[in-house]
Write an enzyme that holds these catalytic residues in place. Structure first.
Site, PDB file in Angstrom:
ATOM      1  N   ASP A  49      41.096  42.262  31.049  1.00  0.00           N
ATOM      2  CA  ASP A  49      40.610  43.380  31.873  1.00  0.00           C
ATOM      3  C   ASP A  49      41.564  43.689  33.032  1.00  0.00           C
ATOM      4  O   ASP A  49      41.806  44.857  33.349  1.00  0.00           O
ATOM      5  CB  ASP A  49      39.233  42.985  32.411  1.00  0.00           C
ATOM      6  CG  ASP A  49      38.656  43.978  33.408  1.00  0.00           C
ATOM      7  OD1 ASP A  49      38.384  45.123  32.999  1.00  0.00           O
ATOM      8  OD2 ASP A  49      38.484  43.613  34.584  1.00  0.00           O
ATOM      9  N   SER A  88      31.460  45.041  34.588  1.00  0.00           N
ATOM     10  CA  SER A  88      31.247  43.737  33.945  1.00  0.00           C
ATOM     11  C   SER A  88      29.910  43.113  34.330  1.00  0.00           C
ATOM     12  O   SER A  88      29.388  42.278  33.585  1.00  0.00           O
ATOM     13  CB  SER A  88      32.377  42.772  34.301  1.00  0.00           C
ATOM     14  OG  SER A  88      33.579  43.210  33.727  1.00  0.00           O
ATOM     15  N   THR A 139      31.170  38.221  34.865  1.00  0.00           N
ATOM     16  CA  THR A 139      30.739  37.862  33.502  1.00  0.00           C
ATOM     17  C   THR A 139      30.108  36.472  33.430  1.00  0.00           C
ATOM     18  O   THR A 139      28.960  36.344  32.985  1.00  0.00           O
ATOM     19  CB  THR A 139      31.901  38.023  32.498  1.00  0.00           C
ATOM     20  OG1 THR A 139      32.420  39.343  32.625  1.00  0.00           O
ATOM     21  CG2 THR A 139      31.448  37.788  31.083  1.00  0.00           C
ATOM     22  N   HIS A 180      33.421  45.657  27.641  1.00  0.00           N
ATOM     23  CA  HIS A 180      33.810  47.077  27.687  1.00  0.00           C
ATOM     24  C   HIS A 180      35.310  47.114  27.436  1.00  0.00           C
ATOM     25  O   HIS A 180      35.974  46.074  27.475  1.00  0.00           O
ATOM     26  CB  HIS A 180      33.508  47.702  29.058  1.00  0.00           C
ATOM     27  CG  HIS A 180      34.055  46.889  30.194  1.00  0.00           C
ATOM     28  ND1 HIS A 180      35.400  46.850  30.483  1.00  0.00           N
ATOM     29  CD2 HIS A 180      33.447  46.042  31.053  1.00  0.00           C
ATOM     30  CE1 HIS A 180      35.589  46.021  31.490  1.00  0.00           C
ATOM     31  NE2 HIS A 180      34.424  45.504  31.853  1.00  0.00           N
TER      32      HIS A 180
HETATM   33 ZN   LIG Z   1      37.223  45.572  34.938  1.00  0.00          ZN
END
Ligand SMILES: [Zn+2]
Length: 349
Positions: A245, A72, A125, A288
């Site tokens: 995530d 990230s 992030t 991702h």
């Molecule tokens: Zn992750």
């Protein structure tokens, strides 16, 4: 001749109007939100997802500077700063140059700014948008850089990195000297009339939404949009659905789905604002995919989906991009994650 003059007048005034009104930008990142996560959300929710309302879709390549599988930090840096870098690095390129983020660029153009995350606010992030550190784990340095940034509003966890520090500084007190009011819940955040407001949702990492995390992301987005919309100047806002995530890392589909639903509520809120406002670009994407999720069974009547995970980590598959608003057509096609920065920056100019 007269017609031509009128046409020229209309043309030039429309250029003039564009120059006069730089658009608001809302960038929304579902961390680990690949197509399988979105598809599972679509088929298990009772109402259509907000993503189905976006006119423009594209695909983004997420690899980092030297690795097929990004983390990230590298991916956040690509979106925030327009450069591929090493995994784990925030806001610094492979040649060790400090990078300016799109949020900082917007601030230099007079924009207001806001950061919202369902993780701690110093997590990779959101940190990519204000921090420049060689390691994403330097939480105390990242907190210091947030306290010194020009961000106007933030909501996220991680309070302890600000007030329980090795250097004994109390960054919250320091920020309060700098027009900031730091509050404990969304009601106080809404009620605050301070120029800059921060809401810490947790001392450490916030809980999953299924375990009662407060606030939900949609009311947090609405409250922040209301504050940003009070001024005549445009804004940049980052919203991260961080824990999609974490559900992926846990190989836990119900964790993913509850976090997706919370994030989807925030997307719906941002999209409704943009439709009403008429000069707001909303971009929704992922940094991702996480878990290598594939959907192997489903029952449409019962709205039940089951899947299999192929990794406890991230995968390298392309992630979707959804766009609405001024210049959203530029988000069609397949491109590197760094292009998202470039497309946003071109619009601010
Ligand atoms: Zn992750």
């Amino acid at each position: 001749m007269k017609k031509l003059f009128v046409a020229l007048l209309v043309f030039s005034s429309s250029i003039f109007a564009q120059q006069q009104d730089p658009p608001n930008i809302i960038l929304m990142i579902g961390d680990g939100m690949g197509l399988a996560q979105i598809t599972a959300g679509m088929y298990s929710m009772d109402t259509p997802t907000a993503l189905e309302d976006f006119p423009i879709t594209g695909l983004s390549k997420t690899h980092s500077y030297n690795q097929f599988i990004t983390d990230s930090a590298a991916s956040g840096t690509a979106y925030a700063c327009g450069e591929k870098t090493y995994n784990g690095v925030l806001g610094i390129d492979p040649k060790n140059n400090k990078l300016e983020s799109i949020m900082e660029y917007c601030q230099s153009k007079g924009y207001q700014s806001a950061l919202l995350a369902t993780s701690s606010i110093v997590h990779a992030t959101p940190a990519a948008f204000y921090a420049n550190v060689p390691s994403r784990k330097q939480y105390q340095d990242i907190a210091l850089q947030l306290s010194e940034s020009a961000v106007d509003f933030f909501i996220g966890g991680g309070k302890k990195h600000f007030n329980m520090r090795e250097d004994k500084r109390n960054l919250i007190r320091e920020m309060e000297k700098n027009d900031f009011e730091v509050v404990k819940n969304l009601d106080d955040y809404v009620a605050s009339t301070a120029k800059r407001v921060g809401l810490f949702t947790n001392n450490d990492e916030p809980q999953p939404i299924a375990m009662g995390r407060q606030p939900n992301l949609a009311p947090a987005v609405n409250a922040t949009l209301k504050k940003l919309n009070q001024k005549e100047v445009p804004f940049f806002m980052l919203v991260e659905g961080s824990q999609i995530d974490w559900g992926g890392h846990d190989n836990n589909l119900s964790y993913i789905l509850s976090e997706f639903e919370d994030f989807n509520g925030a997307v719906a809120a941002a999209l409704a604002f943009a439709k009403e406002d008429g000069n707001t670009l909303v971009i929704v994407t992922a940094d991702h995919e996480t878990g290598g999720l594939s959907l192997t069974k489903g029952n449409m009547k019962k709205k039940r989906i089951s899947g299999e995970f192929s990794t406890k980590g991230h995968s390298g598959i392309l992630v979707p991009v959804f766009a609405f608003g001024p210049n959203s057509e530029s988000f069609m096609g397949i491109y590197d994650n760094t292009s998202i920065f470039k497309k946003m920056k071109a619009l601010v100019n």
